[in-house]
Design an enzyme around this catalytic site. Structure first.
Site, PDB file in Angstrom:
ATOM      1  N   GLY A  30       0.838  -1.208   0.000  1.00 32.10           N
ATOM      2  CA  GLY A  30       0.000   0.000   0.000  1.00 32.10           C
ATOM      3  C   GLY A  30       0.866   1.248   0.000  1.00 32.10           C
ATOM      4  O   GLY A  30       1.835   1.315   0.740  1.00 32.10           O
ATOM      5  N   THR A  35       3.822   3.203   5.724  1.00 34.61           N
ATOM      6  CA  THR A  35       2.411   2.810   5.743  1.00 34.61           C
ATOM      7  C   THR A  35       1.621   3.815   6.571  1.00 34.61           C
ATOM      8  O   THR A  35       2.148   4.343   7.558  1.00 34.61           O
ATOM      9  CB  THR A  35       2.209   1.399   6.334  1.00 34.61           C
ATOM     10  N   ASP A  41      -0.801   3.012   8.359  1.00 36.28           N
ATOM     11  CA  ASP A  41      -1.399   2.301   9.494  1.00 36.28           C
ATOM     12  C   ASP A  41      -0.609   2.415  10.793  1.00 36.28           C
ATOM     13  O   ASP A  41      -1.108   2.066  11.855  1.00 36.28           O
ATOM     14  CB  ASP A  41      -1.563   0.808   9.156  1.00 36.28           C
ATOM     15  N   ASP A  67       4.283  -4.175   6.413  1.00 39.21           N
ATOM     16  CA  ASP A  67       4.832  -5.430   6.946  1.00 39.21           C
ATOM     17  C   ASP A  67       4.909  -6.537   5.897  1.00 39.21           C
ATOM     18  O   ASP A  67       5.815  -7.378   5.954  1.00 39.21           O
ATOM     19  CB  ASP A  67       4.108  -5.886   8.211  1.00 39.21           C
ATOM     20  N   ARG A 101       1.199  -5.186  -5.707  1.00 36.73           N
ATOM     21  CA  ARG A 101       1.171  -6.386  -4.871  1.00 36.73           C
ATOM     22  C   ARG A 101       1.585  -7.524  -5.782  1.00 36.73           C
ATOM     23  O   ARG A 101       1.146  -7.616  -6.931  1.00 36.73           O
ATOM     24  CB  ARG A 101      -0.228  -6.576  -4.276  1.00 36.73           C
TER      25      ARG A 101
END
Ligand code: ADP
Length: 319
Positions: free
Chosen positions: A11, A125, A127, A103, A72
């Site tokens: 991402g 990221t 996140d 990760d 991806r």
């Protein structure tokens, strides 16, 4: 080390560009050539590799996304895919690789390290869920995007005296929801680490109403519940008229904040230093505002921990 490579994977996050810039400029500063691998591990396998110069990374420090693109790549999860990647790196004479990503991307870098190829992981990221660093590149920008949206939603929530449910990103980690909720003054914050109890949520809303509160903002991390489903459950439990806003991919974009640009510059440059020092298989991070690096295998075994003091504080401040 005379030639290194850099790729972005998984991402995207705002700040990947300043990280790439730091890798390129730091390497060239030390007379090391840099090759950009386009399209993450997919580009690595197919050999989509081009030399980067100082000017290649000009005018990108303020741009979101990643100039190297990202992807991806399921094939890279196989030993054959990883071997193809190593062959491409060797064919280009690239002796070490900087991987900027989340990760999943770190797992790819770990696999290369385990095949004996030196890799450095740089945490990129929104996140904020990478072990081995207190903060990831992109988190601050995404947080500010959420706050901007939340402030706007608050205006309409106040005017119409409504309850709003705002769904933010965060499948496994509640950092974005928690920090946004705290910074945006949300009444209720639902995070994957805690789950939720509808009776507690409705009790809190009712008590607020009894004290004269006319509107409420509930932040839901996507990993807890879909925002629309949650609003339906809430309606069934309370008959409250709610509106839902799913922020979605706007959280990934935008010009990186100053904090993210500085973080990306520090981490990208440190990754290059480690390769020059002959230290492969590391993951770089920030702890107590100092640069740190961990064995990438060990880093992946650690678990990202949500700041429980902040969870407690957010509850105390939103009574
Ligand atoms: P993120 O890096 O944002 O967490 P993903 O989880 O999608 O994103 O991972 C990005 C890419 O990293 C995957 O598409 C795959 O190519 C590679 N990757 C993920 N897991 C592994 C693994 N266990 N071994 C090797 N490569 C992996």
């Amino acid at each position: 080390m005379k030639k290194i490579g850099v790729l972005t994977s998984g991402g995207d996050s705002p700040g990947m560009n300043p990280a790439i810039r730091a890798v390129v400029r730091k390497a060239i500063f030390h007379n090391v050539e840099v090759y950009g691998i386009y399209g993450g591990y997919t580009g690595l396998i197919s050999g989509n590799i081009k030399k980067l110069e100082l000017g290649s990374v000009g005018d990108i420090i303020h741009r979101g996304g990643t100039m190297l693109h990202t992807a991806r790549c399921p094939e890279f999860k196989t030993p054959e895919g990883q071997q193809k990647g190593i062959e491409q790196l060797k064919a280009h004479g690239i002796e070490g690789l900087v991987v900027i990503g989340g990760d999943g991307s770190y797992r790819g870098a770990r696999a290369l390290t385990q095949h004996g190829y030196p890799c450095i992981g740089v945490p990129g990221t929104i996140d904020n869920d990478i072990p081995g660093t207190e903060v990831t590149i992109g988190f601050d920008t995404a947080l500010n995007t959420v706050i901007d949206a939340l402030d706007k939603i608050r205006d309409t929530a106040t005017s119409h005296e409504r309850t709003f449910v705002i769904e933010v990103m965060g499948r496994d980690a509640g950092d974005l929801a928690l920090y946004a909720g705290l910074a945006g003054g949300a009444e209720t914050i639902l995070i994957p680490e805690e789950g939720y109890d509808m009776a507690e949520v409705t009790d809190r809303l009712r008590k607020g109403q009894e004290r004269g509160k006319k509107h409420s903002i509930i932040i839901v991390a996507e990993g807890v519940c879909n925002g629309n489903d949650f609003a339906k459950q809430l309606k069934e439990a309370t008959n409250f008229d709610t509106r839902v806003s799913v922020l979605g991919h706007i959280q990934r974009g935008g010009s990186p904040t100053a904090a993210d640009r500085v973080l990306a510059s520090r981490l990208g440059a440190r990754a290059v230093e480690l390769l020059i020092e002959g230290k492969g298989g590391r993951a770089v991070g920030i702890e107590k505002n100092s640069l740190v690096d961990y064995d990438i295998v060990e880093a992946l075994e650690r678990k990202h921990k949500l700041d429980l003091d902040l969870v407690k504080l957010s509850k105390e401040l939103s009574i």
